[in-house]
Design a protein around this motif. Structure first.
Motif, PDB file in Angstrom:
ATOM      1  N   VAL A 155       0.856  -1.189   0.000  1.00  0.00           N
ATOM      2  CA  VAL A 155       0.000   0.000   0.000  1.00  0.00           C
ATOM      3  C   VAL A 155       0.892   1.238   0.000  1.00  0.00           C
ATOM      4  O   VAL A 155       2.058   1.178   0.401  1.00  0.00           O
ATOM      5  N   LYS A 156       0.347   2.337  -0.463  1.00  0.00           N
ATOM      6  CA  LYS A 156       1.103   3.594  -0.449  1.00  0.00           C
ATOM      7  C   LYS A 156       0.149   4.751  -0.205  1.00  0.00           C
ATOM      8  O   LYS A 156      -1.065   4.655  -0.442  1.00  0.00           O
ATOM      9  N   TYR A 157       0.706   5.853   0.274  1.00  0.00           N
ATOM     10  CA  TYR A 157      -0.086   7.051   0.523  1.00  0.00           C
ATOM     11  C   TYR A 157      -0.351   7.773  -0.793  1.00  0.00           C
ATOM     12  O   TYR A 157       0.521   7.853  -1.671  1.00  0.00           O
ATOM     13  N   LEU A 280      -8.642   1.949   4.753  1.00  0.00           N
ATOM     14  CA  LEU A 280      -7.493   2.383   3.959  1.00  0.00           C
ATOM     15  C   LEU A 280      -7.800   3.676   3.205  1.00  0.00           C
ATOM     16  O   LEU A 280      -6.947   4.575   3.117  1.00  0.00           O
ATOM     17  N   MET A 285      -4.865   5.921   1.729  1.00  0.00           N
ATOM     18  CA  MET A 285      -3.919   4.922   1.236  1.00  0.00           C
ATOM     19  C   MET A 285      -4.542   4.176   0.073  1.00  0.00           C
ATOM     20  O   MET A 285      -5.769   4.066  -0.036  1.00  0.00           O
TER      21      MET A 285
END
Length: 329
Positions: A155-157, A280, A285
């Motif tokens: 996952v990433k911002y 999320l 995210m």
């Protein structure tokens, strides 16, 4: 939260009244109305204290879940007591200590036949033995080993470039909740079956639910027929080989019920794929290579499978612990 507390208190007082009225603490005529009320009050306030302590832990004043912590504490107490208890038992072959480790040293130094003493300490049936203690340690290490099984989803911002992370989905996604629910269901089935069998032994329906017999050696009633017999674990390998159908039905019931309870729990506890995807998104995210609308589909590939298979694995570990005679199982 207020409704949950109220419901928990109602269940507590209902169970307390049912246990006292059924004679679990002695005949009501011998106990007396005053003592019966005091026992009900004691059980009720004990339940309220557990609810409050669990809420305290949920608000961050401690580690983990309150219920899981109380269960772990109780099991640890049982293991330590059955390993190192100095209580003496008269088994008909002389005085023995209840604690498995203490009994090992006592038998070894007090008997001339050293090999026979060690064999009895490892395999005695009337009290905790070293084999049960070793089985407990084995199950403990197996659980720790399986705790490390997980799938990490990247996952990433959305607003911070280059900062990546992982969302872990563990094999034991619902922890020990499935076996807690399964045990609670079976315990209540035991309780109501015993209550009905004491009063209506000749009723066909009651006999289909469960038939009970007093075990003088264990000092308690044991199921010998009906549904409760098949949901109860075999007490030894001799019982497994003597009635393999019972063992097979017990294994199937535990595995299936744990898997179903695990899948049910993710829906009611806010840990399903839809709930995780919403969490999320709220944290801004995303999963690289997927749209925001696809996160639920991606999580659905893993979470329901991890919940069902993990619940079945917890059930399998419980079955192995029961068959091996692990302490606290």
């Amino acid at each position: 939260e207020g409704a949950q507390k109220l419901f928990g208190m109602l269940i507590t007082i209902g169970e307390a009244v049912a246990y006292v009225m059924s004679g679990m603490y002695g005949d009501l005529r011998e106990v007396g109305a005053g003592n019966a009320i005091l026992i009900i009050a004691q059980l009720f306030f004990a339940g309220v204290i557990v609810i409050l302590l669990d809420e305290l832990l949920q608000k961050g004043y401690g580690l983990g879940s309150g219920i899981s912590l109380f269960i772990a504490t109780n099991i640890c107490e049982t293991i330590v007591w059955k390993a190192f208890s100095f209580i003496t038992l008269n088994t008909g072959r002389g005085v023995e200590f209840e604690g498995a480790v203490i009994a090992l040293f006592h038998l070894f130094f007090s008997r001339s036949d050293k090999f026979g003493a060690i064999k009895e300490a490892f395999y005695r049936q009337n009290a905790p033995n070293i084999t049960s203690l070793l089985a407990t340690l084995l199950v403990f290490f197996v659980v720790i080993f399986f705790q490390g099984f997980r799938v990490d989803l990247p996952v990433k911002y959305q607003k911070i470039r280059g900062q990546m992370g992982n969302y872990p989905i563990k094999l034991f996604y619902t922890s020990n909740i499935p076996i807690i629910l399964q045990t609670a269901l079976v315990s209540n089935l035991y309780f109501f079956s015993q209550l009905l069998y004491k009063r209506f032994k000749s009723n066909m329906f009651v006999n289909m639910v469960g038939q009970w017999q007093e075990d003088e050696a264990a000092g308690q009633s044991v199921p010998v027929g009906g549904l409760v017999y098949y949901v109860s674990p075999p007490r030894s390998f001799a019982e497994i080989f003597g009635d393999p159908f019972h063992a097979l039905v017990y294994v199937v019931i535990v595995l299936v019920s744990c898997a179903l309870f695990s899948k049910f729990w993710i829906d009611v506890s806010g840990s399903s794929a839809r709930d995780v995807a919403k969490q999320l998104k709220d944290q801004q995210m995303m999963m690289p290579g997927f749209r925001d609308t696809d996160m639920t589909k991606v999580l659905n590939r893993y979470i329901p499978t991890a919940a069902a298979f993990g619940g079945a694995c917890i059930g399998a570990l419980t079955i192995v612990a029961d068959f091996l005679g692990a302490i606290g199982s």
